[in-house]
Enzyme design. Sequence first.
Site, PDB file in Angstrom:
ATOM      1  N   ASP A  68      37.089  24.292  -6.942  1.00 47.05           N
ATOM      2  CA  ASP A  68      37.284  25.397  -7.887  1.00 47.05           C
ATOM      3  C   ASP A  68      36.917  26.686  -7.166  1.00 47.05           C
ATOM      4  OD1 ASP A  68      37.652  26.820 -10.354  1.00 47.05           O
ATOM      5  OD2 ASP A  68      35.491  26.797 -10.676  1.00 47.05           O
ATOM      6  N   SER A  69      37.206  27.810  -7.818  1.00 49.57           N
ATOM      7  CA  SER A  69      36.797  29.095  -7.265  1.00 49.57           C
ATOM      8  C   SER A  69      35.280  29.255  -7.309  1.00 49.57           C
ATOM      9  CB  SER A  69      37.424  30.218  -8.085  1.00 49.57           C
ATOM     10  OG  SER A  69      36.949  30.150  -9.411  1.00 49.57           O
ATOM     11  N   CYS A 108      40.783  27.430 -18.621  1.00 52.58           N
ATOM     12  CA  CYS A 108      39.980  27.811 -17.458  1.00 52.58           C
ATOM     13  C   CYS A 108      38.777  26.881 -17.471  1.00 52.58           C
ATOM     14  CB  CYS A 108      39.527  29.259 -17.572  1.00 52.58           C
ATOM     15  SG  CYS A 108      38.353  29.736 -16.275  1.00 52.58           S
ATOM     16  N   THR A 109      38.460  26.332 -16.327  1.00 48.56           N
ATOM     17  CA  THR A 109      37.405  25.308 -16.311  1.00 48.56           C
ATOM     18  C   THR A 109      36.002  25.917 -16.468  1.00 48.56           C
ATOM     19  OG1 THR A 109      37.475  25.349 -13.879  1.00 48.56           O
ATOM     20  CG2 THR A 109      38.762  23.644 -14.999  1.00 48.56           C
ATOM     21  N   HIS A 110      35.918  27.237 -16.483  1.00 52.97           N
ATOM     22  CA  HIS A 110      34.628  27.867 -16.795  1.00 52.97           C
ATOM     23  C   HIS A 110      34.366  27.875 -18.311  1.00 52.97           C
ATOM     24  CE1 HIS A 110      34.868  29.436 -12.692  1.00 52.97           C
ATOM     25  NE2 HIS A 110      33.649  29.913 -12.809  1.00 52.97           N
ATOM     26  N   TYR A 138      39.019  33.945  -8.771  1.00 53.16           N
ATOM     27  CA  TYR A 138      40.385  33.859  -8.250  1.00 53.16           C
ATOM     28  C   TYR A 138      41.373  34.538  -9.212  1.00 53.16           C
ATOM     29  CZ  TYR A 138      39.409  30.237  -4.634  1.00 53.16           C
ATOM     30  OH  TYR A 138      38.973  29.544  -3.540  1.00 53.16           O
ATOM     31  N   GLY A 139      41.052  34.498 -10.487  1.00 49.43           N
ATOM     32  CA  GLY A 139      42.004  34.901 -11.543  1.00 49.43           C
ATOM     33  C   GLY A 139      42.691  36.237 -11.324  1.00 49.43           C
ATOM     34  N   GLU A 178      29.682  32.838 -14.428  1.00 48.57           N
ATOM     35  CA  GLU A 178      29.076  32.729 -13.088  1.00 48.57           C
ATOM     36  C   GLU A 178      27.707  33.432 -13.071  1.00 48.57           C
ATOM     37  OE1 GLU A 178      30.264  31.366  -9.976  1.00 48.57           O
ATOM     38  OE2 GLU A 178      31.998  30.452 -10.936  1.00 48.57           O
ATOM     39  N   CYS A 216      40.710  24.046 -11.193  1.00 50.91           N
ATOM     40  CA  CYS A 216      40.820  25.482 -11.443  1.00 50.91           C
ATOM     41  C   CYS A 216      42.220  25.732 -11.988  1.00 50.91           C
ATOM     42  CB  CYS A 216      40.608  26.218 -10.121  1.00 50.91           C
ATOM     43  SG  CYS A 216      40.934  27.981 -10.195  1.00 50.91           S
ATOM     44  N   ASN A 217      42.283  26.292 -13.188  1.00 52.58           N
ATOM     45  CA  ASN A 217      43.599  26.556 -13.783  1.00 52.58           C
ATOM     46  C   ASN A 217      44.373  27.593 -12.987  1.00 52.58           C
ATOM     47  OD1 ASN A 217      43.891  25.459 -16.945  1.00 52.58           O
ATOM     48  ND2 ASN A 217      41.800  25.545 -16.180  1.00 52.58           N
TER      49      ASN A 217
HETATM   50  N1  DGL Z   1      37.701  27.976 -13.165  1.00 55.01           N
HETATM   51  C1  DGL Z   1      38.821  28.770 -12.764  1.00 55.01           C
HETATM   52  C2  DGL Z   1      40.017  28.476 -13.651  1.00 55.01           C
HETATM   53  O1  DGL Z   1      40.057  27.413 -14.235  1.00 55.01           O
HETATM   54  C3  DGL Z   1      38.422  30.199 -12.736  1.00 55.01           C
HETATM   55  C4  DGL Z   1      39.310  30.997 -11.890  1.00 55.01           C
HETATM   56  C5  DGL Z   1      38.734  32.279 -11.423  1.00 55.01           C
HETATM   57  O2  DGL Z   1      37.918  32.247 -10.510  1.00 55.01           O
HETATM   58  O3  DGL Z   1      39.135  33.318 -11.940  1.00 55.01           O
HETATM   59  O4  DGL Z   1      40.950  29.240 -13.761  1.00 55.01           O
END
Ligand code: DGL
Length: 259
Positions: free
Chosen positions: A6-7, A180-182, A38-39, A148, A69-70
């Site tokens: 993931d990011s 989003c996995t967050h 990353y988004g 985060e 990570c989506n």
């Molecule tokens: N957990 C990432 C996702 O599912 C977050 C991406 C990010 O860093 O913006 O999109």
Amino acid sequence: MIGIFDSGIGGMTVARAVEQLLPAHSIVYYGDIARTPYGPKSPETITRYSIRNTEFLLNRGAEIIIIACNSASSVATQTLRQHFDIPIIEVITPAANRAAACSRNGRIGVIGTKATVKSRVYEKTISALQPDFKIYSRACPLLVPLVEENWLNKRETKMILRRYLSSLKNQQIDTLVLGCTHYPLLTDLIQPRIGKRVTLIDSSVETARYVQSFLEQNPDIVHNKAQQASRRYYVSDCTETAVTVAQRIFSRPMELIPA
Ligand code: DGL
């Protein structure tokens, strides 16, 4: 060995679900905390990072990759599948499948990063299953940095969520994809603000279930099932906050290995 990236720390919600469903499997995780989020980045940059993350995991024995990570799943899956000769699992399809099966009124909300929402990948995947369904997407770029930072129960986080969710509330959705996995870390704040009748779809849990059935159908892919499964969690920048959030996700002391 299952490789997951993931990011940052959000993908640990996927890793936690994989640990629970597949306790005999070894896991190697890479959280690219140094480059999160990353988004807001371009598809080219996210793809470049995703190739590097996959190479990192392959070098440590991964035999299957979960893009936890989506944002990376939305823009980099195809390239990763072309580059690497091992199964690459993304998080969009499992969540979209569940949402399409779950909605009764055909009105589904999706929240995610800018990269995910801009790619329209949830619209395309859900519409392929249910052409008449209406999908309402909302980019929520401030949520990943808040998670985060471990701002999980702050007044400011609640205010921002209320603002993000208000447009979806007016659309009478009955299902909301946490794209989003967050975001599973914010479930307790999201549910009361979107309404208790709305079903939340957690892409982390759905992906872990998908991986479980994939490995049942393809038992030869992962070879090194150990008596004592190993779990290694690497991060590109090891901060105190990351350790705190990781411990919160797993409810146990966590060692994050700087890489
Ligand atoms: N957990 C990432 C996702 O599912 C977050 C991406 C990010 O860093 O913006 O999109």
